[in-house]
Write a protein that holds these residues in place. Structure first.
Motif, PDB file in Angstrom:
ATOM      1  N   ARG A 168       0.865  -1.179   0.000  1.00 32.18           N
ATOM      2  CA  ARG A 168       0.000   0.000   0.000  1.00 32.18           C
ATOM      3  C   ARG A 168       0.900   1.228   0.000  1.00 32.18           C
ATOM      4  O   ARG A 168       2.046   1.168   0.437  1.00 32.18           O
ATOM      5  CB  ARG A 168      -0.881   0.047   1.255  1.00 32.18           C
ATOM      6  CG  ARG A 168      -1.675  -1.212   1.554  1.00 32.18           C
ATOM      7  CD  ARG A 168      -2.931  -1.289   0.700  1.00 32.18           C
ATOM      8  NE  ARG A 168      -3.803  -2.354   1.174  1.00 32.18           N
ATOM      9  CZ  ARG A 168      -3.682  -3.633   0.840  1.00 32.18           C
ATOM     10  NH1 ARG A 168      -2.689  -4.000   0.030  1.00 32.18           N
ATOM     11  NH2 ARG A 168      -4.512  -4.541   1.293  1.00 32.18           N
ATOM     12  N   ILE A 169       0.384   2.347  -0.474  1.00 34.58           N
ATOM     13  CA  ILE A 169       1.111   3.603  -0.354  1.00 34.58           C
ATOM     14  C   ILE A 169       0.202   4.653   0.284  1.00 34.58           C
ATOM     15  O   ILE A 169      -1.013   4.650   0.071  1.00 34.58           O
ATOM     16  CB  ILE A 169       1.629   4.124  -1.717  1.00 34.58           C
ATOM     17  CG1 ILE A 169       0.485   4.326  -2.715  1.00 34.58           C
ATOM     18  CG2 ILE A 169       2.712   3.239  -2.281  1.00 34.58           C
ATOM     19  CD1 ILE A 169       0.910   5.040  -3.985  1.00 34.58           C
ATOM     20  N   THR A 170       0.823   5.498   1.083  1.00 34.86           N
ATOM     21  CA  THR A 170       0.148   6.697   1.560  1.00 34.86           C
ATOM     22  C   THR A 170       0.819   7.864   0.851  1.00 34.86           C
ATOM     23  O   THR A 170       2.020   8.092   1.039  1.00 34.86           O
ATOM     24  CB  THR A 170       0.291   6.866   3.082  1.00 34.86           C
ATOM     25  OG1 THR A 170      -0.278   5.740   3.736  1.00 34.86           O
ATOM     26  CG2 THR A 170      -0.423   8.126   3.543  1.00 34.86           C
ATOM     27  N   PRO A 171       0.098   8.606   0.007  1.00 35.46           N
ATOM     28  CA  PRO A 171       0.730   9.670  -0.788  1.00 35.46           C
ATOM     29  C   PRO A 171       1.186  10.832   0.086  1.00 35.46           C
ATOM     30  O   PRO A 171       0.701  11.019   1.210  1.00 35.46           O
ATOM     31  CB  PRO A 171      -0.386  10.092  -1.746  1.00 35.46           C
ATOM     32  CG  PRO A 171      -1.646   9.692  -1.074  1.00 35.46           C
ATOM     33  CD  PRO A 171      -1.337   8.466  -0.277  1.00 35.46           C
ATOM     34  N   PRO A 172       2.102  11.634  -0.434  1.00 37.51           N
ATOM     35  CA  PRO A 172       2.560  12.807   0.315  1.00 37.51           C
ATOM     36  C   PRO A 172       1.499  13.900   0.315  1.00 37.51           C
ATOM     37  O   PRO A 172       0.602  13.923  -0.539  1.00 37.51           O
ATOM     38  CB  PRO A 172       3.801  13.250  -0.476  1.00 37.51           C
ATOM     39  CG  PRO A 172       3.493  12.831  -1.876  1.00 37.51           C
ATOM     40  CD  PRO A 172       2.772  11.517  -1.746  1.00 37.51           C
ATOM     41  N   GLU A 173       1.626  14.801   1.265  1.00 35.79           N
ATOM     42  CA  GLU A 173       0.708  15.931   1.299  1.00 35.79           C
ATOM     43  C   GLU A 173       1.077  16.926   0.203  1.00 35.79           C
ATOM     44  O   GLU A 173       2.242  17.253  -0.006  1.00 35.79           O
ATOM     45  CB  GLU A 173       0.767  16.632   2.653  1.00 35.79           C
ATOM     46  CG  GLU A 173       0.139  15.843   3.785  1.00 35.79           C
ATOM     47  CD  GLU A 173      -0.010  16.677   5.036  1.00 35.79           C
ATOM     48  OE1 GLU A 173       0.290  17.887   4.979  1.00 35.79           O
ATOM     49  OE2 GLU A 173      -0.424  16.127   6.068  1.00 35.79           O
ATOM     50  N   THR A 174       0.059  17.393  -0.501  1.00 32.97           N
ATOM     51  CA  THR A 174       0.227  18.438  -1.505  1.00 32.97           C
ATOM     52  C   THR A 174      -0.816  19.517  -1.250  1.00 32.97           C
ATOM     53  O   THR A 174      -1.662  19.394  -0.353  1.00 32.97           O
ATOM     54  CB  THR A 174       0.047  17.880  -2.931  1.00 32.97           C
ATOM     55  OG1 THR A 174      -1.329  17.513  -3.112  1.00 32.97           O
ATOM     56  CG2 THR A 174       0.936  16.661  -3.176  1.00 32.97           C
ATOM     57  N   ALA A 175      -0.752  20.571  -2.051  1.00 34.30           N
ATOM     58  CA  ALA A 175      -1.729  21.643  -1.894  1.00 34.30           C
ATOM     59  C   ALA A 175      -3.141  21.139  -2.143  1.00 34.30           C
ATOM     60  O   ALA A 175      -4.116  21.678  -1.610  1.00 34.30           O
ATOM     61  CB  ALA A 175      -1.398  22.791  -2.848  1.00 34.30           C
ATOM     62  N   GLU A 176      -3.281  20.074  -2.945  1.00 33.33           N
ATOM     63  CA  GLU A 176      -4.609  19.572  -3.302  1.00 33.33           C
ATOM     64  C   GLU A 176      -5.116  18.494  -2.348  1.00 33.33           C
ATOM     65  O   GLU A 176      -6.315  18.366  -2.131  1.00 33.33           O
ATOM     66  CB  GLU A 176      -4.598  18.994  -4.726  1.00 33.33           C
ATOM     67  CG  GLU A 176      -4.439  20.035  -5.827  1.00 33.33           C
ATOM     68  CD  GLU A 176      -3.011  20.535  -5.943  1.00 33.33           C
ATOM     69  OE1 GLU A 176      -2.091  19.795  -5.496  1.00 33.33           O
ATOM     70  OE2 GLU A 176      -2.791  21.650  -6.451  1.00 33.33           O
TER      71      GLU A 176
END
Length: 365
Positions: A249-257
């Motif tokens: 599984r992946i947890t994506p990085p935080e972005t502006a969106e």
């Protein structure tokens, strides 16, 4: 009369010496001494032969990707350790410090290789005979630095992934161990005798495993009189767990969106491709991070960008699903490059930490 008595006493003495066994003992001692000297000399010759026996040259020659030796780094995990830790690192300074392997110690289990990397004994057939350049079938995680022309074609020229280090050495620190290599802005001729054109970029790559995790630091200094448009990236090729792609599984990085959408995403199909731009940096965290969850083995990797120069994360799973490639790049939206002015230095740093998840058990699942 006196002479006769003396002769008689000498005969008796000789007879007494012989009959007492002393003469026999002396003769035996002399014989044993001679045999002992011969045996010691024999043993010395045998030991000398054993100490000078060497592995035949054909099997003792180690592969030299790019004309330089592979640097292997090992770190002893504490005997009382109860959490996974990085304990092994192999890099290729002859191929732009490409990372060949990263290894974890999993307490209560066998060590695990994280990356899709060709084992060192199998490398030799995967190198070009004359130059040592890697063939496409050599598996490793390359570091790339491309320089793009200010005008004209948009195709960049690779100045790191194909270059041999000017200087490479092991590093020892109180908390860890690793390797560092320098790459000249004017590369020397390689095994082919041909020198690549000057790049104007002086590059240093440092890679370390320690209690903090795995650190990769890269600096690229423009030593020319002209600005340089560059893209610097690293693409680790993570091996698929034994239980298959569905256990990741992946947890994506935080972005502006997606600042409020830190949810796990299953990687359960080939041809998976996702890119995250506009990474969110703040003073309250070390930097944006992508998490790779290994559900089967019970741990998670936290891949953290420590410098704002890293502007996007990309995850790719090829059609054959033999690895998960995660790229950390300075490339901005719409392919924007980073411009490094004369005398300026581009800093790029990434850290990978490992931690058990709630299901981790030293005995395994």
């Amino acid at each position: 009369m006196s002479s006769s008595n003396n002769g008689e006493r000498r005969r008796k003495k000789r007879f007494s010496l012989a009959s007492s066994g002393l003469l026999t003992a002396l003769i035996l001692a002399v014989v044993l001494g001679i045999l002992g000297i011969v045996w010691v000399a024999h043993l010395h010759g045998r030991l000398h032969k054993l100490s000078t026996v060497e592995v035949p040259p054909d099997s003792a020659v180690l592969p030299r990707p790019g004309g330089q030796d592979v640097i292997e780094v090992h770190r002893i995990s504490p005997a009382s350790g109860v959490t996974p830790q990085f304990v092994g690192l192999s890099v290729m300074p002859g191929v732009g410090m490409g990372i060949l392997q990263l290894s974890l110690d999993l307490p209560g289990r066998d060590p695990q290789d994280l990356l899709l990397g060709t084992p060192i004994p199998s490398i030799a057939p995967l190198l070009m005979p004359n130059t040592g350049a890697p063939k496409a079938s050599l598996k490793y995680s390359p570091i790339s630095l491309k320089v793009f022309p200010q005008t004209g074609p948009s195709e960049g020229g690779e100045i790191l992934a194909t270059q041999a280090a000017q200087d490479a050495h092991n590093d020892m620190t109180p908390g860890g161990t690793g390797a560092t290599a320098d790459f000249s802005p004017e590369p020397t001729p390689g095994p082919s005798g041909i020198a690549p054109p000057p790049s104007g970029i002086q590059t240093k790559v440092s890679t370390t495993i320690s209690d903090r995790g795995y650190d990769l630091s890269i600096t690229a200094k423009n030593v020319s009189d002209d600005p340089k448009s560059v893209v610097l990236s690293w693409t680790p090729q993570f091996a698929i767990p034994a239980k298959g792609l569905g256990s990741l599984r992946i947890t994506p990085p935080e972005t502006a969106e997606n600042a409020e959408k830190a949810v796990e995403i299953p990687i359960n199909t080939p041809n998976f491709h996702r890119t995250w731009q506009g990474l969110k940096y703040s003073y309250l965290s070390s930097g944006p991070e992508l998490r790779l969850h290994n559900v089967a083995d019970g741990y998670v990797l936290r891949l953290m960008a420590l410098t704002p120069s890293i502007r996007n994360f990309r995850v790719d799973v090829p059609q054959d699903a033999n690895s998960v490639a995660i790229t950390f790049s300075t490339e901005g939206p719409d392919g924007a490059k980073t411009v490094v002015g004369p005398g300026e230095t581009l800093q790029w740093r990434l850290r990978i930490q490992v931690a058990p998840n709630n299901s981790y058990s030293p005995a395994g699942n």
